[in-house]
Structures are given as structure tokens and as C-alpha cells.
Design a protein around this motif. Sequence first.
Motif, PDB file in Angstrom:
ATOM      1  N   CYS B 123       0.824  -1.222   0.000  1.00 15.12           N
ATOM      2  CA  CYS B 123       0.000   0.000   0.000  1.00 15.12           C
ATOM      3  C   CYS B 123       0.851   1.261   0.000  1.00 15.12           C
ATOM      4  N   MET B 124       1.704   1.373  -1.027  1.00 20.63           N
ATOM      5  CA  MET B 124       2.532   2.564  -1.205  1.00 20.63           C
ATOM      6  C   MET B 124       1.889   3.330  -2.350  1.00 20.63           C
ATOM      7  N   ALA B 125       1.578   4.617  -2.110  1.00 21.43           N
ATOM      8  CA  ALA B 125       0.904   5.403  -3.138  1.00 21.43           C
ATOM      9  C   ALA B 125       1.907   5.831  -4.214  1.00 21.43           C
ATOM     10  N   LYS B 126       1.419   6.526  -5.228  1.00 23.25           N
ATOM     11  CA  LYS B 126       2.280   6.909  -6.366  1.00 23.25           C
ATOM     12  C   LYS B 126       3.506   7.658  -5.894  1.00 23.25           C
ATOM     13  N   THR B 127       3.317   8.617  -4.988  1.00 30.61           N
ATOM     14  CA  THR B 127       4.454   9.469  -4.609  1.00 30.61           C
ATOM     15  C   THR B 127       4.642   9.565  -3.097  1.00 30.61           C
ATOM     16  N   SER B 128       3.771   8.905  -2.327  1.00 30.97           N
ATOM     17  CA  SER B 128       3.878   9.091  -0.874  1.00 30.97           C
ATOM     18  C   SER B 128       3.542   7.807  -0.128  1.00 30.97           C
ATOM     19  N   MET B 129       3.878   7.807   1.140  1.00 26.39           N
ATOM     20  CA  MET B 129       3.577   6.707   2.043  1.00 26.39           C
ATOM     21  C   MET B 129       2.250   7.036   2.747  1.00 26.39           C
ATOM     22  N   PRO B 130       1.333   6.083   2.810  1.00 28.01           N
ATOM     23  CA  PRO B 130       0.069   6.392   3.482  1.00 28.01           C
ATOM     24  C   PRO B 130       0.286   6.473   4.987  1.00 28.01           C
ATOM     25  N   THR B 131      -0.499   7.298   5.665  1.00 27.40           N
ATOM     26  CA  THR B 131      -0.408   7.305   7.127  1.00 27.40           C
ATOM     27  C   THR B 131      -1.732   6.874   7.776  1.00 27.40           C
ATOM     28  N   THR B 132      -2.865   7.298   7.215  1.00 27.01           N
ATOM     29  CA  THR B 132      -4.142   6.979   7.863  1.00 27.01           C
ATOM     30  C   THR B 132      -4.711   5.654   7.348  1.00 27.01           C
ATOM     31  N   VAL B 137      -6.543   2.150   2.739  1.00 27.19           N
ATOM     32  CA  VAL B 137      -7.653   1.442   2.094  1.00 27.19           C
ATOM     33  C   VAL B 137      -7.807   1.932   0.654  1.00 27.19           C
ATOM     34  N   GLN B 138      -7.609   3.235   0.455  1.00 28.92           N
ATOM     35  CA  GLN B 138      -7.737   3.769  -0.902  1.00 28.92           C
ATOM     36  C   GLN B 138      -6.663   3.186  -1.813  1.00 28.92           C
ATOM     37  N   VAL B 139      -5.429   3.156  -1.347  1.00 32.95           N
ATOM     38  CA  VAL B 139      -4.343   2.606  -2.155  1.00 32.95           C
ATOM     39  C   VAL B 139      -4.565   1.108  -2.383  1.00 32.95           C
ATOM     40  N   GLY B 140      -4.980   0.392  -1.336  1.00 31.75           N
ATOM     41  CA  GLY B 140      -5.266  -1.034  -1.477  1.00 31.75           C
ATOM     42  C   GLY B 140      -6.360  -1.285  -2.506  1.00 31.75           C
ATOM     43  N   TYR B 158      -2.158 -10.408  -2.383  1.00 33.57           N
ATOM     44  CA  TYR B 158      -1.864 -10.270  -0.955  1.00 33.57           C
ATOM     45  C   TYR B 158      -1.582  -8.801  -0.672  1.00 33.57           C
ATOM     46  N   ILE B 159      -2.538  -8.123  -0.038  1.00 29.24           N
ATOM     47  CA  ILE B 159      -2.362  -6.699   0.264  1.00 29.24           C
ATOM     48  C   ILE B 159      -1.538  -6.528   1.536  1.00 29.24           C
ATOM     49  N   ASP B 160      -0.467  -5.764   1.421  1.00 33.87           N
ATOM     50  CA  ASP B 160       0.370  -5.419   2.584  1.00 33.87           C
ATOM     51  C   ASP B 160       0.070  -3.975   2.958  1.00 33.87           C
ATOM     52  N   PRO B 161      -0.520  -3.745   4.156  1.00 32.06           N
ATOM     53  CA  PRO B 161      -0.972  -2.390   4.504  1.00 32.06           C
ATOM     54  C   PRO B 161       0.166  -1.438   4.840  1.00 32.06           C
ATOM     55  N   LEU B 162       1.381  -1.918   4.835  1.00 29.31           N
ATOM     56  CA  LEU B 162       2.554  -1.082   5.117  1.00 29.31           C
ATOM     57  C   LEU B 162       2.584  -0.718   6.599  1.00 29.31           C
ATOM     58  N   ILE B 163       3.346  -1.479   7.329  1.00 30.73           N
ATOM     59  CA  ILE B 163       3.441  -1.292   8.777  1.00 30.73           C
ATOM     60  C   ILE B 163       4.468  -0.206   9.083  1.00 30.73           C
ATOM     61  N   GLN B 164       4.114   0.734   9.923  1.00 29.32           N
ATOM     62  CA  GLN B 164       5.055   1.784  10.349  1.00 29.32           C
ATOM     63  C   GLN B 164       5.203   1.748  11.875  1.00 29.32           C
ATOM     64  N   PRO B 165       6.350   2.182  12.369  1.00 31.27           N
ATOM     65  CA  PRO B 165       6.674   2.003  13.804  1.00 31.27           C
ATOM     66  C   PRO B 165       5.758   2.780  14.741  1.00 31.27           C
ATOM     67  N   VAL B 166       5.285   2.124  15.788  1.00 36.10           N
ATOM     68  CA  VAL B 166       4.508   2.830  16.815  1.00 36.10           C
ATOM     69  C   VAL B 166       5.400   3.762  17.636  1.00 36.10           C
ATOM     70  N   SER B 167       6.701   3.538  17.612  1.00 35.69           N
ATOM     71  CA  SER B 167       7.598   4.439  18.356  1.00 35.69           C
ATOM     72  C   SER B 167       7.617   5.826  17.717  1.00 35.69           C
ATOM     73  N   VAL B 168       7.321   5.898  16.429  1.00 36.09           N
ATOM     74  CA  VAL B 168       7.282   7.187  15.729  1.00 36.09           C
ATOM     75  C   VAL B 168       5.919   7.847  15.937  1.00 36.09           C
ATOM     76  N   ASP B 169       4.874   7.028  15.899  1.00 40.21           N
ATOM     77  CA  ASP B 169       3.512   7.555  16.057  1.00 40.21           C
ATOM     78  C   ASP B 169       2.625   6.390  16.501  1.00 40.21           C
ATOM     79  N   THR B 170       2.065   6.516  17.714  1.00 43.74           N
ATOM     80  CA  THR B 170       1.292   5.382  18.256  1.00 43.74           C
ATOM     81  C   THR B 170       0.012   5.122  17.453  1.00 43.74           C
ATOM     82  N   LYS B 171      -0.386   6.079  16.621  1.00 42.78           N
ATOM     83  CA  LYS B 171      -1.571   5.836  15.779  1.00 42.78           C
ATOM     84  C   LYS B 171      -1.302   4.781  14.698  1.00 42.78           C
ATOM     85  N   MET B 172      -0.031   4.438  14.472  1.00 42.60           N
ATOM     86  CA  MET B 172       0.311   3.515  13.389  1.00 42.60           C
ATOM     87  C   MET B 172      -0.178   2.086  13.653  1.00 42.60           C
ATOM     88  N   GLY B 173      -0.350   1.734  14.921  1.00 37.27           N
ATOM     89  CA  GLY B 173      -0.881   0.403  15.223  1.00 37.27           C
ATOM     90  C   GLY B 173      -2.308   0.267  14.712  1.00 37.27           C
TER      91      GLY B 173
END
Lengths: 266, 266
Positions: B123-132, B137-140, B158-173
Motif C-alpha cells: 500500500c505505497m501510493a504513487k508518490t507518498s507513504m500512506p499514514t491513515t 484502504v484507498q491505495v489497497g 496479498y495486500i500489505d498495509p505497510l506497517i510503520q513504527p509505533v515508536s514514531v507515532d502510536t496511531k500507526m498500530g
Amino acid sequence: MIIVGEQINTSRTRIAEAVENRDAQFIVNVAREQVEAGATYIDVNAGTFVGREAEHLCWLVETVQSQLDTPLSLDSPDPVALAEAMKLHKGEPMINSISLEEDRFRALLPVVTSGPCRVVALCMAKTSMPTTVEERVQVGTELIESLTAEGVPIENIYIDPLIQPVSVDTKMGPAALRAIRAIAERFPGVHTICGLSNISFGLPERRLINRTFLALAMGYGLDAAILDPTDRRIMATLLSAEMLLDHDEYCQGFIDAYQNGRLVRA
Amino acid sequence: MIIVGEQINTSRTRIAEAVENRDAQFIVNVAREQVEAGATYIDVNAGTFVGREAEHLCWLVETVQSQLDTPLSLDSPDPVALAEAMKLHKGEPMINSISLEEDRFRALLPVVTSGPCRVVALCMAKTSMPTTVEERVQVGTELIESLTAEGVPIENIYIDPLIQPVSVDTKMGPAALRAIRAIAERFPGVHTICGLSNISFGLPERRLINRTFLALAMGYGLDAAILDPTDRRIMATLLSAEMLLDHDEYCQGFIDAYQNGRLVRA
């Protein structure tokens, strides 16, 4: 997460002995260990002493409260024992538990409305145990509507979806999990709670199963649990799940636990 | 649960050395251990060898397939390396991964439609990394619609939602978890997959966090994961979660694992 420490239960031999011998220091130590490990409430259960339950429960309340400020969870199916323990308890206890079973509901209602308290409402129907998600949600709905109609604030209600062993029927896992989510979504403000150990009855590696179930249930919206907070592995699961579900700002609770050596055996 | 064994990756020093020295037996042993521990696919990744990646990736494919029947996950961001590895691979590999990034999508499309294969869609968009959640869901959704329009069966995606660290932002979980659920619910038949280790980046006790995240994600619908199947603790979490989510008839997989001593260090 609201943690109810389950260790003071006379189904455990050493607790039963301490109660019979009126070994107050032993009981206080078990209570204190649980508070230090993170318990929000200390459960007290003297259910194995048929005929003397109320007397022993009251002794437990006085004994723990003589030395600790933590509120207690008064744990019994018996309305009389709960009423007597509630009278003695200082502060706002948790009453564990009411259910729709006819006698129990009517007998306990005056107790839970007699003063400020939290009440665990068990998804047990009038005459039967629920098996499906829908039955659990229906019983939970009836309990919430009956209690709030009597003036119990929804924030003081803890719905227990009634956990049944997956060894008996593997559908019992999703049935409990989906009931937790449905009730939490339908009734904003209500709490959901469960004991963990029933889920693993009859299987090996029960602690592993219990803590995996805890993580799953937290993902489905569970915000309270009856467990052994001195079990470092279950607390490690709990603390990491809190963080991963964005209930731990800046990961501070997790990092503190690590720095204090509380994740050591995780 | 579909398990992609992640151990053959040249970012690990001993793997990089074995690849450089053409130590086929070492590589085959690492592959075999993962198969014996439960891997459905064996990931092969030579991404650290800039300029020689395709050559090394092809050697890895031939080496592992010379002795094992398990299909491979061909893991690279480089369409050329993936195309060459795909040509050599016997059977149906997993291609890891395509994304919406302009060049990557167009270059990889002929590869993933050149023969039967599974494809991980990141789930990597054309030019950016999704955060929300919504961005994921839109990219998927775009990925699934674009791939199925080109004839890729939804069951092979197989959709990979792109996991980002909770240490950077707890909303990523929650962002990753809710995206998994939303995509699984909106597109019946599609798979969801993720690597686990990004979630715990920057934190202590990473394996604990990773396996708790695995349980949570399985509860949200994850049905495939890239992980180390020789890590007994993560497999114990996985096996117990499978059972608790009613994906293990009669608890047989869990009980077998226990009886074979595979839960010992759980």
C-alpha cells in the motif's frame, strides 16, 4: 486497561488456609503484590466455603482494606454474601457479578443501587447459558437496559460475555470476541470484562492460550480483565497490546515497564 | 495462516556471506529449517547487493529449488531482478512486491501476468507513504482494482498495509489493523499480509511486540505473515491465535504442535 487481580480466591489452597487461619499478613501480601504489579481492583472470593462464605468474604474485605487503599472486587454468586461485604467496603467496590438469572437479578439489584459501585454483569440468561454471539449480545443488552433503567450509570457497568472453552467447541473463541465488539460498539461508555482462564480449559499450555486470547480480546474492544497481574508474561502481552492499540501515549507505559525490569521474562 | 519464512535475506550477515561464497548447503539448510517449522513460502532477498541483486537472487532460486519443493517468495523492489527470478522459478512463486509507484507498477505488471503467481501488493501510493487508515484502504482498493482488471485473480493478491513504527507515532498500530479489517471485509477472497518487525522499530523487547501485533492483526483478519517460523514463541502465538479464531478444527494443529514439542519455549 482495568486490571482485576484474581489471586485472592479460596479455590487456591494457600489462600483457603490463610483464610481459615485468619493469616491477615499473608492475604495483605498477596493483595499488595498484585497492586504493585498493576492491579486496579483486588478480587476477593471465598466461594469454596459453603455456608461460611459471607463471614470469610467480610473478613477478607476488612483485612485487605486495613492496609491498602485499592478498591476490591467482591466476587460471589451469592447476593447475601455480596450485600454484607458491600456494607463493610470503604470506597467504591466492584460487585462481581449480577446476571439475568431471576433470583440473582432481583436479589442483587438493591445491593448494586445501595451506593456507588461498579457492577460486573455476566451474560447468563434467565435459564440457560448463551452459546452464540447473538445470544450473548441479547443478554448483554437486556442487562444494560435493566441496570440503567434502575439508575446505574452505564460507565459503571462491566459486561462479561461469558467465556467458554475452545476445547469443547472452537466456535467459542469468535463467539466471545465478536460479542465483546458488538456490545462495545452498541453501547458507548459501557465496559467489557472477562476472566481469561476458561477459554483454555482442557488444553495444554494454558497461560500461552490465555495471554493470546487477552491480546485478541483487547483488539476486539475489551477494556477490563480479571487476571493474575504477577504473571509477567501476561502483563507483557497486555502492555504491548495497549501500546499497539494506541492506548499508551508515547509508548511510555511500555518503556517504563521495560526500564523497571517488569518485561524481563517476556 | 500462510507463513512466508523471512530468514534468507542478505541483510543478515551469515546469509550475505553464504551467497557470496556460493555456500549452497548453508542456504538449503536455512530454507529446510523454515519449511520444517511451518513455512508455506520461503522468501529470498538479495537486496543488499546493489548491481548484483538479480544474479544473486537467481542463484538463490536455483539453489533452494534444487533440493526443496516449497514455493519461493521472490523479494525485491527491482522489476528486472523479479522478472529474471520469475523465469527461473519452478511452480507458482509469490512476487514481493508490486505497488502503485508509477515505474514499479508498469514494469512489474508484465511479470505478474506472465504466469501463475501470487503477488504481494504494497500500500505505497504513487508518490507518498500512506499514514491513515483511509489512505491505506484507498491505495489497497486501487491496487486490487488495477490488478484484477489485468486478469490477476483476487485470490492471488496479498495486500500489505505497510506497517510503520509505533515508536514514531502510536496511531500507526490501529491504522494498520483497521486497514487490514477494512480491506478484508470489502474484498472477499483477497489476502492480507505483512512483515512484523517494522511495528517495533526503535523499541525494546521487539519480539514480544511483534508477536503481540501478530495476534492482534490475525484478530483483524490478517491471513498471511512474513516472519521467522523458527522463532518458537512467535509460532506459539500464531498457533494459539489460529485456534482461538476458530481456524484450527478440534484444536488439532495446536495439540499436535504441543505433542511434537514445538510449544516448549512458549
